[in-house]
Scaffold this motif. Structure first.
Motif, PDB file in Angstrom:
ATOM      1  N   UNK A 105       0.815  -1.218   0.000  1.00 56.39           N
ATOM      2  CA  UNK A 105       0.000   0.000   0.000  1.00 56.39           C
ATOM      3  C   UNK A 105       0.850   1.270   0.000  1.00 56.39           C
ATOM      4  N   UNK A 106       2.061   1.166   0.513  1.00 55.95           N
ATOM      5  CA  UNK A 106       2.871   2.366   0.688  1.00 55.95           C
ATOM      6  C   UNK A 106       3.998   2.500  -0.325  1.00 55.95           C
ATOM      7  N   UNK A 107       4.602   1.392  -0.740  1.00 52.64           N
ATOM      8  CA  UNK A 107       5.783   1.459  -1.606  1.00 52.64           C
ATOM      9  C   UNK A 107       5.648   0.578  -2.846  1.00 52.64           C
ATOM     10  N   UNK A 108       5.388  -0.698  -2.663  1.00 54.91           N
ATOM     11  CA  UNK A 108       5.316  -1.623  -3.806  1.00 54.91           C
ATOM     12  C   UNK A 108       3.906  -1.593  -4.400  1.00 54.91           C
ATOM     13  N   UNK A 109       3.552  -0.434  -4.935  1.00 54.06           N
ATOM     14  CA  UNK A 109       2.206  -0.202  -5.445  1.00 54.06           C
ATOM     15  C   UNK A 109       1.933  -1.041  -6.694  1.00 54.06           C
ATOM     16  N   UNK A 110       0.674  -1.357  -6.962  1.00 55.47           N
ATOM     17  CA  UNK A 110       0.354  -2.133  -8.169  1.00 55.47           C
ATOM     18  C   UNK A 110       0.820  -1.439  -9.442  1.00 55.47           C
ATOM     19  N   UNK A 111       0.620  -0.122  -9.497  1.00 55.30           N
ATOM     20  CA  UNK A 111       1.050   0.679 -10.639  1.00 55.30           C
ATOM     21  C   UNK A 111       2.027   1.749 -10.140  1.00 55.30           C
ATOM     22  N   UNK A 112       3.112   1.918 -10.848  1.00 57.48           N
ATOM     23  CA  UNK A 112       4.146   2.887 -10.487  1.00 57.48           C
ATOM     24  C   UNK A 112       4.687   2.667  -9.072  1.00 57.48           C
ATOM     25  N   UNK A 113       5.235   1.490  -8.813  1.00 58.68           N
ATOM     26  CA  UNK A 113       5.834   1.250  -7.492  1.00 58.68           C
ATOM     27  C   UNK A 113       7.009   2.196  -7.259  1.00 58.68           C
ATOM     28  N   UNK A 114       7.247   2.535  -6.002  1.00 59.68           N
ATOM     29  CA  UNK A 114       8.293   3.496  -5.637  1.00 59.68           C
ATOM     30  C   UNK A 114       9.633   2.781  -5.460  1.00 59.68           C
ATOM     31  N   UNK A 115      10.105   2.214  -6.545  1.00 54.71           N
ATOM     32  CA  UNK A 115      11.291   1.354  -6.497  1.00 54.71           C
ATOM     33  C   UNK A 115      12.546   2.095  -6.036  1.00 54.71           C
ATOM     34  N   UNK A 116      12.698   3.349  -6.436  1.00 49.91           N
ATOM     35  CA  UNK A 116      13.930   4.074  -6.133  1.00 49.91           C
ATOM     36  C   UNK A 116      14.123   4.307  -4.641  1.00 49.91           C
ATOM     37  N   UNK A 117      13.033   4.385  -3.903  1.00 55.73           N
ATOM     38  CA  UNK A 117      13.139   4.628  -2.455  1.00 55.73           C
ATOM     39  C   UNK A 117      12.837   3.374  -1.640  1.00 55.73           C
ATOM     40  N   UNK A 118      12.632   2.256  -2.310  1.00 52.34           N
ATOM     41  CA  UNK A 118      12.256   1.024  -1.613  1.00 52.34           C
ATOM     42  C   UNK A 118      13.442   0.451  -0.843  1.00 52.34           C
ATOM     43  N   UNK A 119      13.258   0.142   0.438  1.00 51.88           N
ATOM     44  CA  UNK A 119      14.353  -0.421   1.226  1.00 51.88           C
ATOM     45  C   UNK A 119      14.707  -1.850   0.850  1.00 51.88           C
ATOM     46  N   UNK A 120      13.913  -2.436  -0.045  1.00 52.45           N
ATOM     47  CA  UNK A 120      14.162  -3.814  -0.463  1.00 52.45           C
ATOM     48  C   UNK A 120      14.653  -3.897  -1.912  1.00 52.45           C
ATOM     49  N   UNK A 121      14.968  -2.742  -2.519  1.00 48.67           N
ATOM     50  CA  UNK A 121      15.295  -2.800  -3.946  1.00 48.67           C
ATOM     51  C   UNK A 121      16.569  -3.590  -4.245  1.00 48.67           C
ATOM     52  N   UNK A 122      17.469  -3.673  -3.290  1.00 53.42           N
ATOM     53  CA  UNK A 122      18.695  -4.447  -3.520  1.00 53.42           C
ATOM     54  C   UNK A 122      18.425  -5.952  -3.527  1.00 53.42           C
ATOM     55  N   UNK A 123      17.238  -6.345  -3.062  1.00 49.85           N
ATOM     56  CA  UNK A 123      16.855  -7.767  -3.031  1.00 49.85           C
ATOM     57  C   UNK A 123      15.798  -8.100  -4.078  1.00 49.85           C
ATOM     58  N   UNK A 124      15.484  -7.127  -4.946  1.00 49.30           N
ATOM     59  CA  UNK A 124      14.299  -7.267  -5.797  1.00 49.30           C
ATOM     60  C   UNK A 124      14.645  -7.508  -7.259  1.00 49.30           C
ATOM     61  N   UNK A 125      14.159  -8.597  -7.817  1.00 51.05           N
ATOM     62  CA  UNK A 125      14.373  -8.906  -9.226  1.00 51.05           C
ATOM     63  C   UNK A 125      13.688  -7.885 -10.131  1.00 51.05           C
ATOM     64  N   UNK A 126      12.511  -7.464  -9.751  1.00 50.15           N
ATOM     65  CA  UNK A 126      11.757  -6.494 -10.548  1.00 50.15           C
ATOM     66  C   UNK A 126      12.534  -5.190 -10.684  1.00 50.15           C
ATOM     67  N   UNK A 127      13.156  -4.742  -9.606  1.00 49.14           N
ATOM     68  CA  UNK A 127      13.938  -3.504  -9.619  1.00 49.14           C
ATOM     69  C   UNK A 127      15.122  -3.607 -10.577  1.00 49.14           C
ATOM     70  N   UNK A 128      15.833  -4.717 -10.515  1.00 48.06           N
ATOM     71  CA  UNK A 128      16.978  -4.887 -11.384  1.00 48.06           C
ATOM     72  C   UNK A 128      16.590  -5.025 -12.849  1.00 48.06           C
ATOM     73  N   UNK A 129      15.428  -5.609 -13.105  1.00 49.96           N
ATOM     74  CA  UNK A 129      14.940  -5.715 -14.475  1.00 49.96           C
ATOM     75  C   UNK A 129      14.572  -4.348 -15.029  1.00 49.96           C
ATOM     76  N   UNK A 130      14.022  -3.499 -14.175  1.00 48.94           N
ATOM     77  CA  UNK A 130      13.646  -2.150 -14.599  1.00 48.94           C
ATOM     78  C   UNK A 130      14.883  -1.324 -14.962  1.00 48.94           C
ATOM     79  N   UNK A 131      15.987  -1.562 -14.283  1.00 49.62           N
ATOM     80  CA  UNK A 131      17.178  -0.741 -14.467  1.00 49.62           C
ATOM     81  C   UNK A 131      18.010  -1.162 -15.694  1.00 49.62           C
ATOM     82  N   UNK A 132      17.700  -2.328 -16.225  1.00 48.19           N
ATOM     83  CA  UNK A 132      18.471  -2.806 -17.382  1.00 48.19           C
ATOM     84  C   UNK A 132      18.157  -1.984 -18.626  1.00 48.19           C
TER      85      UNK A 132
END
Length: 206
Positions: A179-206
């Motif tokens: 509800x706060x960060x990993x939103x269904x649409x436009x998740x707040x990946x850049x500020x997410x405290x779990x982005x270093x563990x997240x496959x979705x985040x790394x795929x977005x950055x490629x």
């Protein structure tokens, strides 16, 4: 290979939601009311409903129409009223007024799916259970914990890799996270405290 237990523990600590204990019947009915509505609307409807009907026997004697104004704020109130009255009557007729404490029996009640049943088992009966809603399903796949198409599949896969002591808390924490960060649409990946563990985040950055 990353440590799944450490990741789950991190989620639970970062997004804590206190476990609540209440009458299993109240948990069951309020969870039915929560379907497709916001928490604040669910809370208002639950308070109004149980202020008028204190237990399963009183609700079993009610008609669906009696509930309409009490639960209107929860949305889809006509369907939910019918379902609630049917559930109350079945619990009285089949189980002597006591909510069943097994997944198999809970799933026999109308409108009760695995998510609702698992919430009742964990909060109402203190049993280990993973309640998988849209947040848990989405986040588990984004993180790469599972690769599933349906919530039921997510539940089964999470049971294999998540330590049992985290089964219950995981739902509340992932709901808060979703509800706060990993939103269904436009998740707040850049500020997410779990982005270093997240496959979705790394795929977005490629």
């Amino acid at each position: 290979m990353r440590n799944v237990e450490q990741l789950i523990e991190k989620i639970v600590k970062l997004f804590p939601r206190e476990k609540f204990r209440a009458d299993p019947f109240r948990i069951l009915i309020c969870t039915i009311l929560s379907q497709r509505t916001r928490d604040e609307n669910t809370e208002k409807a639950c308070e109004k409903l149980f202020a008028r009907y204190g237990n399963v026997f009183e609700l079993a004697r009610a008609s669906a129409e009696d509930l309409h104004e009490l639960i209107r704020e929860s949305g889809m109130y006509r369907q939910k009223a019918e379902r609630i009255v049917r559930v109350a009557r079945l619990i009285v007729e089949r189980y002597g007024g006591k909510v069943p404490n097994t997944l198999e029996e809970l799933l026999k009640l109308p409108g009760v799916g695995r998510k609702t049943a698992n919430i009742v088992l964990y909060h109402g009966f203190d049993q280990p259970a993973i309640a998988v809603d849209t947040h848990v399903h989405r986040i588990s796949n984004r993180l790469g914990l599972v690769r599933t198409k349906k919530p039921e599949e997510t539940e089964e896969e999470l049971k294999k890799i998540v330590p049992e002591r985290f089964w219950g808390p995981l739902n509340g924490s992932m709901v808060e996270f979703g509800r706060t960060i990993c939103l269904p649409i436009k998740p707040k990946c850049e500020v997410c405290p779990l982005n270093s563990d997240c496959e979705y985040f790394f795929q977005k950055r490629r």
